[in-house]
Write a protein that holds these residues in place. Structure first.
Motif, mmCIF file in Angstrom:
data_model
loop_
_atom_site.group_PDB
_atom_site.id
_atom_site.type_symbol
_atom_site.label_atom_id
_atom_site.label_comp_id
_atom_site.label_asym_id
_atom_site.label_seq_id
_atom_site.Cartn_x
_atom_site.Cartn_y
_atom_site.Cartn_z
ATOM 1 N N GLY A 153 -9.606 2.761 -5.146
ATOM 2 C CA GLY A 153 -8.170 2.987 -5.007
ATOM 3 C C GLY A 153 -7.357 2.363 -6.138
ATOM 4 O O GLY A 153 -6.689 3.065 -6.903
ATOM 5 N N CYS B 191 -7.238 -2.268 -3.532
ATOM 6 C CA CYS B 191 -6.114 -2.158 -2.589
ATOM 7 C C CYS B 191 -6.447 -2.980 -1.352
ATOM 8 O O CYS B 191 -5.649 -3.782 -0.868
ATOM 9 C CB CYS B 191 -5.902 -0.704 -2.192
ATOM 10 N N TYR C 205 -5.539 9.394 -3.361
ATOM 11 C CA TYR C 205 -6.628 9.836 -4.243
ATOM 12 C C TYR C 205 -7.731 10.641 -3.562
ATOM 13 O O TYR C 205 -8.414 11.411 -4.206
ATOM 14 C CB TYR C 205 -7.254 8.631 -4.960
ATOM 15 N N GLN D 153 -11.868 4.936 5.913
ATOM 16 C CA GLN D 153 -10.449 4.708 5.643
ATOM 17 C C GLN D 153 -9.908 5.855 4.808
ATOM 18 O O GLN D 153 -10.533 6.265 3.839
ATOM 19 C CB GLN D 153 -10.300 3.380 4.895
ATOM 20 N N PRO E 96 -4.704 8.621 1.163
ATOM 21 C CA PRO E 96 -4.005 9.894 0.963
ATOM 22 C C PRO E 96 -3.668 10.174 -0.496
ATOM 23 O O PRO E 96 -3.487 11.327 -0.875
ATOM 24 C CB PRO E 96 -2.744 9.756 1.825
ATOM 25 N N ASN F 109 -13.158 4.129 1.609
ATOM 26 C CA ASN F 109 -12.292 5.292 1.361
ATOM 27 C C ASN F 109 -12.882 6.274 0.351
ATOM 28 O O ASN F 109 -12.224 7.211 -0.078
ATOM 29 C CB ASN F 109 -10.885 4.837 0.924
ATOM 30 N N ASP G 146 -5.367 1.769 5.129
ATOM 31 C CA ASP G 146 -5.454 0.314 5.186
ATOM 32 C C ASP G 146 -4.509 -0.290 6.221
ATOM 33 O O ASP G 146 -4.798 -1.334 6.806
ATOM 34 C CB ASP G 146 -5.134 -0.292 3.808
ATOM 35 N N TRP H 169 0.831 -1.201 0.000
ATOM 36 C CA TRP H 169 0.000 0.000 0.000
ATOM 37 C C TRP H 169 0.867 1.254 0.000
ATOM 38 O O TRP H 169 2.027 1.224 0.404
ATOM 39 C CB TRP H 169 -0.908 0.014 1.233
ATOM 40 N N CYS H 170 0.277 2.353 -0.384
ATOM 41 C CA CYS H 170 1.003 3.615 -0.405
ATOM 42 C C CYS H 170 1.324 4.034 1.032
ATOM 43 O O CYS H 170 0.576 3.745 1.961
ATOM 44 C CB CYS H 170 0.160 4.725 -1.029
HETATM 45 S S1 SF4 Z 1 -6.304 2.981 -0.801
HETATM 46 FE FE1 SF4 Z 1 -5.290 4.789 -1.646
HETATM 47 S S2 SF4 Z 1 -3.537 5.159 -0.316
HETATM 48 FE FE2 SF4 Z 1 -4.252 3.102 0.077
HETATM 49 S S3 SF4 Z 1 -2.976 1.792 -1.228
HETATM 50 FE FE3 SF4 Z 1 -4.858 2.277 -2.361
HETATM 51 S S4 SF4 Z 1 -4.378 4.101 -3.562
HETATM 52 FE FE4 SF4 Z 1 -2.784 3.889 -2.002
#
Ligand code: SF4
Ligand SMILES: Cc1ncc(C[n+]2csc(CCOP(=O)(O)OP(=O)(O)O)c2C)c(N)n1
Ligand SMILES: Cc1ncc(C[n+]2csc(CCOP(=O)(O)OP(=O)(O)O)c2C)c(N)n1
Ligand code: SF4
Ligand SMILES: [Mg+2]
Ligand SMILES: [Mg+2]
Lengths: 623, 319, 623, 319
Positions: B135, B61, B213, B208, B211, B131, B32, B26-27
């Protein structure tokens, strides 16, 4: 030149409005014939409608084996006017049917309700026998006998039984066998109904005997008692259902759809006593995914559906394949397509879709049984294959098979053994060494049963490494594609030839018929008639569609001087598969795509037309 | 609370045993991480043997979660986690089945299963990572994104209403309904523990942060940095709040509790209710199956002797 | 023997972590080369991950046409360690990649961040030139020039621009062209950013020139100004999107999915100004059904998806076909399968599924363009076909085409004309005579546009009569099946041969390559290299998959002494189609199924291996 | 009420013009007859030209309705009436689009579209024929059948909760929510007229008898022959009942009205509320599209000049 079968068989049709109970009546009739030691084959046609539209049940019986019907009707029993003359008068453009009078063979008979007050001239036939029976009056008479005089309105559905009685009386069949069949049907709390129905048969038969002196040409007699065999009357959905229970089915999921529902409803009724869970799902996407979830947990899982439902299973199918789930087995009961199509009619037009059910390259097995016994054994074996090769399996069936009744000797289950494939035995409870998708020579990676210590695994619909975690690496990708596809070769090697195809008749013949699925019965029955034309005939029936027995089929077909493909679809789908797999293009196609099954004489005439007129493609439709 | 008691007892399974060694991709700063860690801690607190758990995830994600928890794991299809989980539970009713997925996964493509699983009430748990965006496919609006909002990844503002998952879950018949916040791990662990402990299908929506998107529903926004107070309101902070139906036979109480839950679910904008919205003990689907097939009370389906069935009676019926 | 192309091309790779902006940088670089009059082809590889995983962008440029990449890298620009050496160290079993160092051609160069402090010995190569550049320091220097000294942390993403500048400096390309490209990219409000980036390029180029005396063997120069052509840089999804707008697309539905989303997002951005409605749906079932609803109402409608989404469209597909909807056109952007598979990688493995997308027999069209121009014209024509033949159409595309950049001359649209097919003109407002599914010779029944008086019709996914009402009659069924399927013959007759296939090269050749889709570029580029082996070579590119040009293809292939099929999939799906349709079995298969597109040398080496080693099937993978 | 005014005016289109000559093949006594007739009468009252109407149905007994109303008609797929209707409306916003289907169709296989169409709020109407069973496939339980019930067509009682469609519709965001009864044609006509007149997606659930398979929810049962009074309670009979949100910007009013509607929807058993549950005027999807593409305010998409587009600027951007 008539064959023995065509001389000795008896073809009886009961027609009436849907929802009017003709099924139950015809099946009692079929039972009475079976109990008399006759071979019986019976099939039904009905609309996608709950009540009112025309439906009919055809029972074909003979003292020798019969697996198909003929167009000729020897005895037509009409519960309403439409069964006689169709609905052309009401429908503007195309009638939905033209009635059955024209199908009655010369010398045949028609039993109908005298109250319809039909002018005999209306039949336009002077070569048949008409038996108008006052159904209501006879019923009244019968009810009186059991102390229910004056209640015939209440028991109006028993008109059907009167029709049965008249049939028996006119054809000269043994009444007692009919009584037995009725009593067998109405048991326990329904015993009272049994006697009422017995009385209705008795009264009708008596009426028929006493009012009509002319007897039809073709009559029906039980075989001598000492020659009678103990045969059951079984439909395709029952054979499949029992086979699945025998195979250890743990979870059946389904979403209602004709003609698949019958099988699931059967399992719903019989399942609990065998600890088989049956779940009606919210749709077919849920059906296949629940079955996949259960298969991954180690339970034998299946789902049953028809084309529209299968269309929704595409996505799940690929998921089962890439995650190497041990199943599910998908029972695809074909009906008339495309789209919603002809929900209650038969067709063999889902083969190519079943062969390519989703995007990408992945392994799966497709098998298409041709009769009750093969339905049983293929349904059974499909679970072994799912477990051994860890891939989804399609058992391709037909509405025609689902709803047709066959008199059948006991099914030999002695060779059918459960094989759950390779189960991994963890060395230790941590199971660190375990790799769910381990690369192996035959492609099969032993699986574990979730819940067991040491067996923890992960898997995913994304491309994954041996441990089941996502990776996009090139080397791994190639290894995974190969190992998954290798399983198909393994299956091709291990599945016995007898499950793949059958060459019926002589090894070498002047004419080779090629077909698949439930056209089998009509083709087998038609062979002797075709032989009478002076050609030796054999019949290559193909059952395993994937992995396809290419070499064997190619060898047989290359050696065949003349080939005719017979399929119950528009586009000759097996023909395409054969040509794809072997490069062999069959000489002639006999096709039928009107939503009805082949009659024996459609086969015969189609083949004859193809050969005599040198036509590449012949379409038949006598319905 | 069960977890406090459990926390005191010596643990057989370490927290580490609920974690895999797979790289979490994950970013940085993704919400998450908070949910993953809460799931791992909850399972640890509950001390469910890892091999008795099936984590079943959708695609997104969020779907990758199944790879990071060291249990039996099926990372399934987009929107299909619930039916797969249902099948898994039916096959083995002794497994703790936890389905997880994104809001697109659950309320968009999977909406039909979200709705219908509520009715079934199998004993399992469903956690949605909410979220507001898709994602993994780069930030399109998800079904929870409210009308008029436009995240930085969207070319234009959404012209559809956002769904209210709590309200839908009430209508669908879920027997335990809760909501958490990914960055409040402590409360989230407690909610997950309660959800898993609940007999029946428990549904937990989790706010959730994404950050990358979703630049509207950020950590700072939830914290209410702009309005000087947190936007998160804990239901349990209200002393009059009692989401538990005490008499499951009382239609009146049910309706009253559902109505109140609905009301709380519409606190949006600057008051986002988290906590348990609704809870009722009703016979589960598993229980009812076991009534039909009593053997299931002792053994899961997968362990029953299904392979030596005598089908002769079925043939006999047809003779 | 090197060909002119292999001598003159320049292959440049920029590698770095996903989400780090390498796309934008590489595309600016490609633009700078295009502006210099070079032909450019550029493609990207990335993970199904948002941030962090390794991705790389390869730009291939030459003063003569180039449509493919080679394995050899002439200049590698690495933004991180992983781009150099891969992730083998971190991953237990299979690395997801092994870095790019080993792909650098002898005499080639590597530009990397000096701050990584890599011991040159680690490269294990003494035949290449290393250019460690202190990215951060150079950036700092550049920022100082624009008065932003000390802010390089904030502008860290500009490291990429430094890398570009170093590339220019080392390869000796014209800086000014790069400045132009940058200014073109950062316009209006972003003009400030433009100057910062220009400065970064300038500083980096200067640094490179001053710190390294060795120049790489292969250098890059713009073509002389007077020879420069005005080429655009276009990706497949853009070509398709523009074609659709040009064709009159009214409604585009979609559900996000790689690699199809880009096209829809493009239409979302460009649509409103053209009155094109774009709807993000709740899933792909909704997507196709909305498009069908719109098509029936008379609007040109399309939906774009990839394999998993297409799997969900099966059911809708049959519905469109049986109701004779004028479309939709489904744009199927293939990615690595099966199932979720390799979402961001390329493959050609959905052909067979696209050919058999649902149960039953029904007509549809499948076309597979091979490059930008064909993508444009096939996308355009597909709407004409949908309207003329009233059936759904699949345009089969690839991730490789979607995301690759091609330098392209203006597309010739002069021959592309809108044809909306037959629209019924009601005689009177009651429209009593109108039959939506009237039986006609060519199968096409003129349609009406709902909302117009006199045009009222009904239709259904059930089998229906000419008025679109349910009927199960046999005669009608046969007529309807025939009329629907007749449209496929009509289409086969009317669609010009030029849309069906192309035989590139001489009519007759020693070696015939057979392929489809976006392998076209690499094959065309590889032909001269294969000819150098002493055989004449031609290339049969098949575009129309259904209705398949069987006769023409059979004729070509029967006359071909030696055939090699080239496909980007495991199972040689076009090979199966050819054999099904013509009985011709191709001699050799060169396949690639690692999720990456063919490089030109994979084609060459694959074909050579097949021929020299006499192997039926060769799998290539250099990635 | 609009229909009374309309009823007085001379009619251009006769009632007959809304009827086809196709044989209606429902079982004798089927509640569908009442709904069909109500739809025809409502369209007649509204005097919408038949060629300006698209009836879009799912698959089931109910799905056949599209053949019996003489308008443009698409009898689609099982569960897909809503997306097809959505596409139709998007193509031609001047059509009156009415989607119809069964409860299995809408709340079972079509649940995802039921949910998501609520959010979209296109100006169209969705009518569900709610008979508690899957009619055309012979009487299996539909999603509205309550737990524990067993119709004569079922082998065993249902072990899943029935769905509450009104509650789900509230959560999904429908802007007009009503319920009718098939055998009270007069009220039903009025409800359908209101539903069609509503700007936005109107959702009307209709209690429908299926005399063949559902022997529990019969005409007699609804009439309450066993309890001596009708089980149908008309919401409008309650003078305090006001389902219309007067200020669509007031979250408080919305929540209050939704909560009350939810409460009314749970009156089951012997009190089945019918009438309008909830109504709010919000910008429709169509309106919002027209904001982006003003030409849509004048002409439907299908009539716009889409075939002479100049795409050169798009190429120029790439040069
Ligand atoms: S939900 Fe958003 S922040 Fe989290 S891994 Fe996916 S794109 Fe990245
Ligand atoms: C049938 C199908 N359609 C589309 C996709 C592409 N897809 C992958 S993830 C995703 C959305 C993810 O959004 P969400 O469920 O909210 O999860 P998140 O990534 O936000 O956690 C989509 C549309 C897919 N995998 N399968
Ligand atoms: C994909 C798919 N699955 C199953 C069916 C079979 N099917 C036809 S009608 C129907 C159910 C009808 O029930 P409902 O929607 O409640 O309508 P009703 O007949 O009760 O009016 C089903 C399951 C189908 N046509 N398509
Ligand atoms: S089965 Fe039920 S719903 Fe269908 S037509 Fe008959 S009575 Fe009506
Ligand atoms: Mg999300
Ligand atoms: Mg229903």
């Amino acid at each position: 030149m008539p064959t023995e079968l065509s001389r000795r068989e008896f073809s009886w049709v009961l027609g009436g409005p849907q929802g009017g109970g003709i099924n139950a009546s015809a099946e009692i009739y079929a039972k009475a014939l079976t109990r008399g030691g006759l071979h019986v084959f019976a099939n039904i046609e009905f609309h996608s409608n709950i009540m009112g539209k025309h439906s009919y049940y055809r029972v074909t019986a003979a003292p020798i084996p019969v697996r198909s019907h003929v167009d000729d009707i020897h005895m037509l029993v009409a519960l309403d006017q439409e069964s006689l003359f169709g609905d052309a008068a009401e429908r503007k453009h195309y009638p939905s049917h033209t009635g059955h009078v024209h199908q009655v063979a010369p010398g045949g008979s028609i039993i109908y309700d005298a109250d319809l007050k039909i002018d005999p001239a209306q039949f336009g036939r002077d070569d048949i026998n008409l038996y108008p029976i006052p159904f209501f009056e006879v019923l009244e008479e019968a009810l009186k006998q059991v102390g229910k005089g004056g209640q015939s309105r209440k028991y109006i559905v028993m008109r059907n039984t009167v029709a049965l009685g008249a049939s028996i009386g006119i054809s000269g069949y043994d009444e007692e066998l009919m009584f037995e069949a009725i009593r067998n049907e109405f048991k326990g709390r329904k015993a009272e109904a049994a006697e009422m129905n017995v009385e209705a048969v008795r009264a009708a038969a008596a009426y028929a005997r006493s009012h009509f002196s002319v007897r039809p040409e073709r009559r029906l007699a039980p075989v001598p008692v000492e020659q009678r065999k103990n045969r059951m009357l079984i439909k395709g959905f029952q054979a499949v259902g029992i086979a699945k229970l025998r195979a250890g089915l743990g979870l059946q999921t389904y979403y209602p759809i004709s003609p698949a529902t019958d099988e699931s409803v059967y399992l719903e009724a019989k399942g609990p006593q065998y600890q088989c869970t049956v779940v009606q799902c919210e749709d077919e996407i849920a059906s296949i995914n629940m079955a996949i979830g259960a298969a991954h947990m180690g339970v034998r899982a299946a789902t049953s559906t028809a084309g529209p439902g299968f269309a929704l299973m595409s996505e799940g199918f690929g998921f089962a394949a890439i995650t190497e789930a041990p199943g599910p087995v998908v029972f695809l009961w074909q009906r008339g397509g495309p789209s919603t199509g002809l929900p209650t009619r038969t067709e063999q037009a889902d083969l190519q879709f079943a062969l390519h059910p989703a995007h990408g390259d992945f392994p799966h097995i497709v098998v298409a049984p041709g009769d009750i016994e093969e339905s049983f054994s293929d349904s059974f074996e499909s679970f072994n294959w799912a477990d051994r090769y860890q891939m989804p399996v399609v058992v391709l069936l037909e509405k025609f098979l689902a709803s047709s009744l066959f008199s059948s000797e006991p099914i030999d289950m002695s060779k059918l053994k459960i094989d759950r494939g390779q189960i991994y035995q963890p060395a230790d409870a941590d199971g660190d060494g375990y790799r769910r998708h381990a690369i192996t020579a035959d492609g099969v990676s032993p699986r574990t049963l979730p819940g067991m210590p040491g067996g923890i695994f992960s898997t995913t619909s994304d491309e994954h490494d041996p441990e089941g975690h996502i990776t996009e690496g090139v080397e791994n990708r190639i290894a995974m594609m190969r190992k998954r596809m290798a399983k198909l070769q393994t299956a091709a090697r291990e599945i016995p030839a007898t499950s793949k195809f059958t060459l019926h008749g002589p090894r070498q013949a002047d004419l080779t018929l090629v077909a698949w699925g439930a056209t089998k019965g009509a083709i087998l029955d038609a062979m002797s008639e075709l032989e009478a034309d002076g050609r030796s005939v054999n019949f290559l029936q193909i059952r395993l569609m994937r992995p396809f027995p290419s070499d064997a089929v190619a060898a047989i077909l290359r050696g065949a001087p003349l080939t005719v493909l017979i399929e119950n679809n528009y586009s000759a789908q097996l023909g395409a598969l054969i040509s794809e797999q072997t490069g062999v293009v069959l000489d002639h196609h006999v096709l039928k795509y009107d939503g009805r099954p082949f009659s024996r004489n459609e086969i015969v005439e189609g083949v004859r037309a193809a050969l005599s007129e040198q036509r590449k493609e012949v379409m038949v439709s006598h319905a | 609370m069960p977890e406090t008691a459990a926390a005191a007892a010596p643990k057989k399974f370490s927290l580490q045993q609920y974690k895999t060694e797979v790289h979490v991709d994950w970013c940085p700063g993704c919400g998450d991480f908070g949910i993953l860690s809460s799931i791992q801690q909850a399972l640890f607190q509950l001390q469910i043997p890892p091999y008795k758990i099936a984590m079943i995830s959708g695609i997104g994600c969020s779907g990758k979660t199944a790879h990071y928890v060291d249990t039996y794991g099926l990372h399934t299809l987009h929107g299909r986690a619930l039916p797969v989980a249902t099948g898994a539970k039916l096959a083995n009713n002794q497994l703790t089945v936890v389905a997880v997925g994104g809001d697109g996964d659950g309320y968009g493509i999977g909406a039909g299963y979200f709705l219908n699983s509520g009715r079934r009430n199998l004993d399992m748990t469903y956690i949605v990572f909410n979220n507001g965006v898709y994602g993994l496919t780069k930030g399109q609006a998800s079904p929870t994104l409210a009308k008029g909002l436009k995240t930085k990844s969207m070319p234009e503002a959404s012209i559809q209403e956002g769904i209210n998952p709590i309200a839908v879950a009430l209508g669908a018949g879920y027997t335990w309904i809760g909501r958490g916040y990914a960055l409040d791990v402590k409360s989230l662990v407690s909610l997950i523990v309660q959800a898993i402990n609940h007999k029946g299908t428990s549904f937990l929506d989790v706010f959730q942060t994404c950050p990358v998107y979703n630049d509207l529903r950020t950590k700072e926004w939830y914290a209410g940095e702009d309005i000087g107070r947190t936007r998160i309101r804990r239901l349990e902070a209200d002393p009059t709040w009692n989401p538990v139906v005490s008499d499951p036979l009382s239609i009146d109480e049910i309706v009253e509790k559902k109505t109140r839950a609905l009301h709380a679910s519409y606190e949006t904008g600057d008051n986002l209710a988290v906590g348990v919205f609704y809870s009722i003990e009703l016979p589960t689907y598993d229980d009812q199956l076991a009534t039909k097939m009593p053997a299931l009370k002792e053994h899961p389906l997968v362990d029953l002797p299904l392979y030596q069935r005598d089908v002769q009676p079925l043939f006999d019926e047809l003779a």
